[in-house]
Design a protein around this motif. Sequence first.
Motif, PDB file in Angstrom:
ATOM      1  N   UNK A  62      14.748   3.637 -23.620  1.00 43.48           N
ATOM      2  CA  UNK A  62      15.449   4.928 -23.458  1.00 43.48           C
ATOM      3  C   UNK A  62      15.685   5.393 -22.089  1.00 43.48           C
ATOM      4  N   UNK A  63      14.713   5.145 -21.040  1.00 47.18           N
ATOM      5  CA  UNK A  63      15.096   5.638 -19.572  1.00 47.18           C
ATOM      6  C   UNK A  63      16.472   5.322 -19.183  1.00 47.18           C
ATOM      7  N   UNK A  64      16.796   4.122 -18.935  1.00 53.24           N
ATOM      8  CA  UNK A  64      18.273   3.959 -18.522  1.00 53.24           C
ATOM      9  C   UNK A  64      19.264   4.086 -19.430  1.00 53.24           C
ATOM     10  N   UNK A  65      19.128   4.287 -20.756  1.00 52.62           N
ATOM     11  CA  UNK A  65      20.294   4.666 -21.385  1.00 52.62           C
ATOM     12  C   UNK A  65      20.647   6.402 -21.424  1.00 52.62           C
ATOM     13  N   UNK A  66      19.405   6.861 -21.363  1.00 54.82           N
ATOM     14  CA  UNK A  66      19.473   8.508 -21.403  1.00 54.82           C
ATOM     15  C   UNK A  66      19.843   8.808 -19.887  1.00 54.82           C
ATOM     16  N   UNK A  67      19.554   7.939 -18.916  1.00 50.89           N
ATOM     17  CA  UNK A  67      20.080   8.242 -17.534  1.00 50.89           C
ATOM     18  C   UNK A  67      21.453   8.259 -17.611  1.00 50.89           C
ATOM     19  N   UNK A  68      22.136   7.024 -18.191  1.00 51.85           N
ATOM     20  CA  UNK A  68      23.744   6.946 -18.147  1.00 51.85           C
ATOM     21  C   UNK A  68      24.212   7.989 -19.030  1.00 51.85           C
ATOM     22  N   UNK A  69      23.769   8.216 -20.055  1.00 50.04           N
ATOM     23  CA  UNK A  69      24.277   9.009 -21.220  1.00 50.04           C
ATOM     24  C   UNK A  69      24.140  10.829 -20.625  1.00 50.04           C
ATOM     25  N   UNK A  70      23.156  11.024 -19.693  1.00 48.11           N
ATOM     26  CA  UNK A  70      23.135  12.345 -19.120  1.00 48.11           C
ATOM     27  C   UNK A  70      24.391  12.824 -18.530  1.00 48.11           C
ATOM     28  N   UNK A  71      25.256  11.882 -18.017  1.00 42.88           N
ATOM     29  CA  UNK A  71      26.396  12.169 -17.211  1.00 42.88           C
ATOM     30  C   UNK A  71      27.526  12.618 -18.271  1.00 42.88           C
ATOM     31  N   UNK A  72      27.331  12.431 -19.585  1.00 42.22           N
ATOM     32  CA  UNK A  72      28.286  12.618 -20.713  1.00 42.22           C
ATOM     33  C   UNK A  72      27.836  13.751 -21.423  1.00 42.22           C
ATOM     34  N   UNK A  73      26.832  14.173 -21.247  1.00 45.81           N
ATOM     35  CA  UNK A  73      25.990  15.107 -22.210  1.00 45.81           C
ATOM     36  C   UNK A  73      26.206  16.644 -21.783  1.00 45.81           C
ATOM     37  N   UNK A  74      26.860  16.838 -20.949  1.00 49.81           N
ATOM     38  CA  UNK A  74      27.018  18.366 -20.301  1.00 49.81           C
ATOM     39  C   UNK A  74      25.687  19.265 -20.212  1.00 49.81           C
ATOM     40  N   UNK A  75      25.590  20.218 -21.035  1.00 46.12           N
ATOM     41  CA  UNK A  75      24.465  20.997 -20.964  1.00 46.12           C
ATOM     42  C   UNK A  75      23.302  20.746 -22.084  1.00 46.12           C
ATOM     43  N   UNK A  76      23.495  19.492 -22.974  1.00 42.86           N
ATOM     44  CA  UNK A  76      22.584  18.977 -23.467  1.00 42.86           C
ATOM     45  C   UNK A  76      21.013  18.861 -23.097  1.00 42.86           C
ATOM     46  N   UNK A  77      20.131  19.077 -23.527  1.00 41.37           N
ATOM     47  CA  UNK A  77      18.961  18.577 -23.310  1.00 41.37           C
ATOM     48  C   UNK A  77      18.686  16.810 -23.575  1.00 41.37           C
ATOM     49  N   UNK A  78      18.176  16.227 -22.652  1.00 44.13           N
ATOM     50  CA  UNK A  78      17.871  14.743 -22.918  1.00 44.13           C
ATOM     51  C   UNK A  78      16.428  14.474 -23.038  1.00 44.13           C
ATOM     52  N   UNK A  79      15.924  13.870 -24.154  1.00 40.41           N
ATOM     53  CA  UNK A  79      14.611  13.544 -24.308  1.00 40.41           C
ATOM     54  C   UNK A  79      14.325  12.345 -24.904  1.00 40.41           C
ATOM     55  N   UNK A  80      12.904  11.929 -24.838  1.00 40.71           N
ATOM     56  CA  UNK A  80      12.442  10.836 -25.343  1.00 40.71           C
ATOM     57  C   UNK A  80      11.461  11.418 -26.743  1.00 40.71           C
ATOM     58  N   UNK A  81      11.854  10.398 -27.426  1.00 34.11           N
ATOM     59  CA  UNK A  81      11.087  10.629 -28.919  1.00 34.11           C
ATOM     60  C   UNK A  81      10.498   9.387 -29.710  1.00 34.11           C
TER      61      UNK A  81
END
Length: 168
Positions: A62-81
Amino acid sequence: DCAEEIRMKFGIHLGNQHAPGESAVERFREHIEQVRLLRDYGFDSLWAGQHYLSSPIQYFQPLPILARLAAEAGDMLIGTDIIVLTLQHPVEMAEQYATPDVVTGGRLVFGVGLGYRDLEYEVFGVRPTNLAVVPGSYSSFCVRFNELYPPTAYNFPPMAAAAKAVRV
């Protein structure tokens, strides 16, 4: 009248596991497009989980993919579940997840759990009958996290046996 609008929030768990033989590169490109669409449709959050040794399934961490996808996510929260906290060292987790929290401007939610897969426990040397005292346990994590980040910013009870999702 200054009534604040109340609305239900919507998030999505990113399917970060893929069938054998699928192109990991192509599937990740699809994740990027998926996040862009979710952002444009007004979704509030994006989540990814963690497992190890999931063969034959490909499981993106999750960490590397969420870090990359955060750039596309705008104001969305990014989280681990969830992050399987019992398999991790608390200092490593605090350091690794504090960085993307800064990069996203505070939009990271660090969700943790004990895990459940005997194979993961075995390869990491964790005895599931003694999860309260392993180095990466909830209580150890909370104590170490409070040492690294002052309790004025985070409210962790010392030696808590259960964890709530933590906003790093």
